[in-house]
Design a protein around this motif. Sequence first.
Motif, PDB file in Angstrom:
ATOM      1  N   ALA A   1       0.858  -1.197   0.000  1.00 51.93           N
ATOM      2  CA  ALA A   1       0.000   0.000   0.000  1.00 51.93           C
ATOM      3  C   ALA A   1       0.879   1.226   0.000  1.00 51.93           C
ATOM      4  CB  ALA A   1      -0.922  -0.009   1.231  1.00 51.93           C
ATOM      5  N   LEU A   2       0.420   2.243  -0.836  1.00 48.22           N
ATOM      6  CA  LEU A   2       1.112   3.524  -0.899  1.00 48.22           C
ATOM      7  C   LEU A   2       0.266   4.571  -0.189  1.00 48.22           C
ATOM      8  CD1 LEU A   2       2.448   3.515  -4.573  1.00 48.22           C
ATOM      9  CD2 LEU A   2       3.839   3.581  -2.501  1.00 48.22           C
ATOM     10  N   TYR A   3       0.891   5.382   0.625  1.00 52.35           N
ATOM     11  CA  TYR A   3       0.214   6.469   1.348  1.00 52.35           C
ATOM     12  C   TYR A   3       0.896   7.761   0.968  1.00 52.35           C
ATOM     13  CZ  TYR A   3      -1.586   2.681   4.278  1.00 52.35           C
ATOM     14  OH  TYR A   3      -2.196   1.552   4.745  1.00 52.35           O
ATOM     15  N   LYS A   4       0.052   8.761   0.569  1.00 59.84           N
ATOM     16  CA  LYS A   4       0.593  10.051   0.193  1.00 59.84           C
ATOM     17  C   LYS A   4       0.422  11.015   1.350  1.00 59.84           C
ATOM     18  CE  LYS A   4       0.469  13.536  -3.479  1.00 59.84           C
ATOM     19  NZ  LYS A   4      -0.141  13.947  -4.771  1.00 59.84           N
ATOM     20  N   THR A   5       1.498  11.716   1.635  1.00 60.40           N
ATOM     21  CA  THR A   5       1.506  12.651   2.772  1.00 60.40           C
ATOM     22  C   THR A   5       1.085  14.014   2.274  1.00 60.40           C
ATOM     23  OG1 THR A   5       3.293  11.418   3.818  1.00 60.40           O
ATOM     24  CG2 THR A   5       2.917  13.660   4.595  1.00 60.40           C
ATOM     25  N   GLU A   6      -0.005  14.571   2.841  1.00 62.44           N
ATOM     26  CA  GLU A   6      -0.520  15.893   2.491  1.00 62.44           C
ATOM     27  C   GLU A   6      -0.978  16.584   3.772  1.00 62.44           C
ATOM     28  OE1 GLU A   6      -3.658  15.045  -0.185  1.00 62.44           O
ATOM     29  OE2 GLU A   6      -2.354  14.922  -1.962  1.00 62.44           O
ATOM     30  N   GLY A   7      -0.305  17.698   4.057  1.00 61.53           N
ATOM     31  CA  GLY A   7      -0.721  18.467   5.242  1.00 61.53           C
ATOM     32  C   GLY A   7      -0.606  17.690   6.531  1.00 61.53           C
ATOM     33  N   GLY A   8       0.401  16.848   6.647  1.00 59.36           N
ATOM     34  CA  GLY A   8       0.587  16.079   7.869  1.00 59.36           C
ATOM     35  C   GLY A   8      -0.295  14.856   7.960  1.00 59.36           C
ATOM     36  N   GLN A   9      -1.181  14.617   6.999  1.00 59.82           N
ATOM     37  CA  GLN A   9      -2.055  13.446   6.967  1.00 59.82           C
ATOM     38  C   GLN A   9      -1.520  12.456   5.938  1.00 59.82           C
ATOM     39  OE1 GLN A   9      -4.643  13.009   9.040  1.00 59.82           O
ATOM     40  NE2 GLN A   9      -4.123  14.987  10.007  1.00 59.82           N
TER      41      GLN A   9
END
Length: 531
Positions: free
Chosen positions: A85-93
């Motif tokens: 699984a890939l998770y993209k970091t945006e605004g600390g989330q």
Amino acid sequence: MKKVSFQHKVFWGFVLVALLSLVLVVLPVLWNISNQFQLQLEAYNRSQSKVLADMSAAAMMFDQADSASSLLQSLQQSPDILRAALYKTEGGQHRLFAAFGPEAPPVIDPANFVHPVRQQGMYRLLTPVTLDDNVIGYLLLDSNLQPMEQKLTQSYALVLTTVLIAIVLASWLALRLSRTLLQPLSDLRAVTSSIADTKDYSRRAQLSDDPELAIFIRSFNSMLDVIQQFNQLQQDKEQQILELNKTLEQKVTERTAQLEHSLNDLKNTQSALVERERLASLGGLVAGVAHEINTPVGVAMTAVTHLTYLTQHLNDEMQDGTLSKSGLLRHIAELNESALIIQKNLERAAEQIRSFKMVAIDQSTEEAREFYLLEYLQSIVLSLRPQLKKGDYQVKLDVDPGLQLYSFPGIYSQIFTNLIMNSLIHGFAGQNQGEIRIEAQLQPNFLQLNYYDNGKGIDPKIKPKLWDPFVTSNRQQGGSGLGTYILYNLITQALKGRIDLVEDVPKGVHFALLIPLTDRKIGVDQHNDLA
């Protein structure tokens, strides 16, 4: 508990040594195998995650989720990958960007994935996705541990099988070795057991082919030669002893009769010496009391002479008719004064005689009676007053006035007369003053007496044999050396007690006496009429 034979001990010793050696070798091997598998798995997963993370960076940067999903779907060809699984970091989330796997990917917190996680047959690794050294997301990769665990189990099984085979071989070798080495010892044990049972010292052990064991067996056979010779010599001696015993009984009987005669002579001599010492003590007491009585009797005789003179003078004045009232009163006063002097001195002499009579009669008889200890000690001290008046010698009695005993007062008189005279003759020798203190306490079942003096004490050379007969430090002045011997026998034999020299005073002596009490009328009562 059944005892283990020496052969079994040797066998199990070999087996345990072999087993311990195998354990010391196998444990590091097993640990190394497990560690190598883990290191290989971790290196493989990190390298695979790093490659996937780098390949996914561009798709995540340009927000191409389909391209990233296609990349992850290609992992289906690898049987070791369970989930990706890939998770993209945006605004600390961290939102899910793309995934592959049978179940929905979990929510991640990078702070909880500092180290890889192993759980339920799965190895989980979280790798950051970077672009130009900036973290833009994370790659979660779950690997299947079952293939590795199966390989590890196979390796363990192979090693353990090898160990079991080695143990079996070691046991077989230990058994053969113990039998080979211990067979001569078993034969030797059979010979020793046979000799112990039959007492046949002519038997010998068979030599072994082993040089060292042969030396041991030769030494054993040599020992049997010596024992056989000694046994024969002992039998010869026993025969001689049997022949001597035929005449020994007669010799023993004759010698015993001689010894009994000598012992009776010795006892008679000892009794005579003790009696002589006792009579000498009584004679000294008589001489002292006679000297002590002489003074009050002399004063009384002088007063009687003066009283006779006054009576004659009074009679002459009455015959002449010259007696006046004042003269009569003067004569009466002088007569009363003379009578009072006579009374006091005769009372003093009577007290001396009473004390002497009590002590002398008790010393000459061996009858038990009731007596008050303090009153009796005072009589003993009074009878010894002539000796005490030769210097400033004081005797203090710390005794309950009501302490009443049923015992042998004559023995007590001899004991304390002996102790006091020893202090005067030996303890206070060369001294013009001294103090003697006698304490008495009634304890359960026994009387405790303590005798102290502050003299020069006892010569350390004679302390170890103080209670032996003929031991004295005053032999040049005629000391017999029987004083302490008689004292010891009076206390231990006549009264069944004990006396000890206690070295707890800086100067002088301390004798501690313990005397058992009899059952008849022993105790402390109110004896208020002693005066």
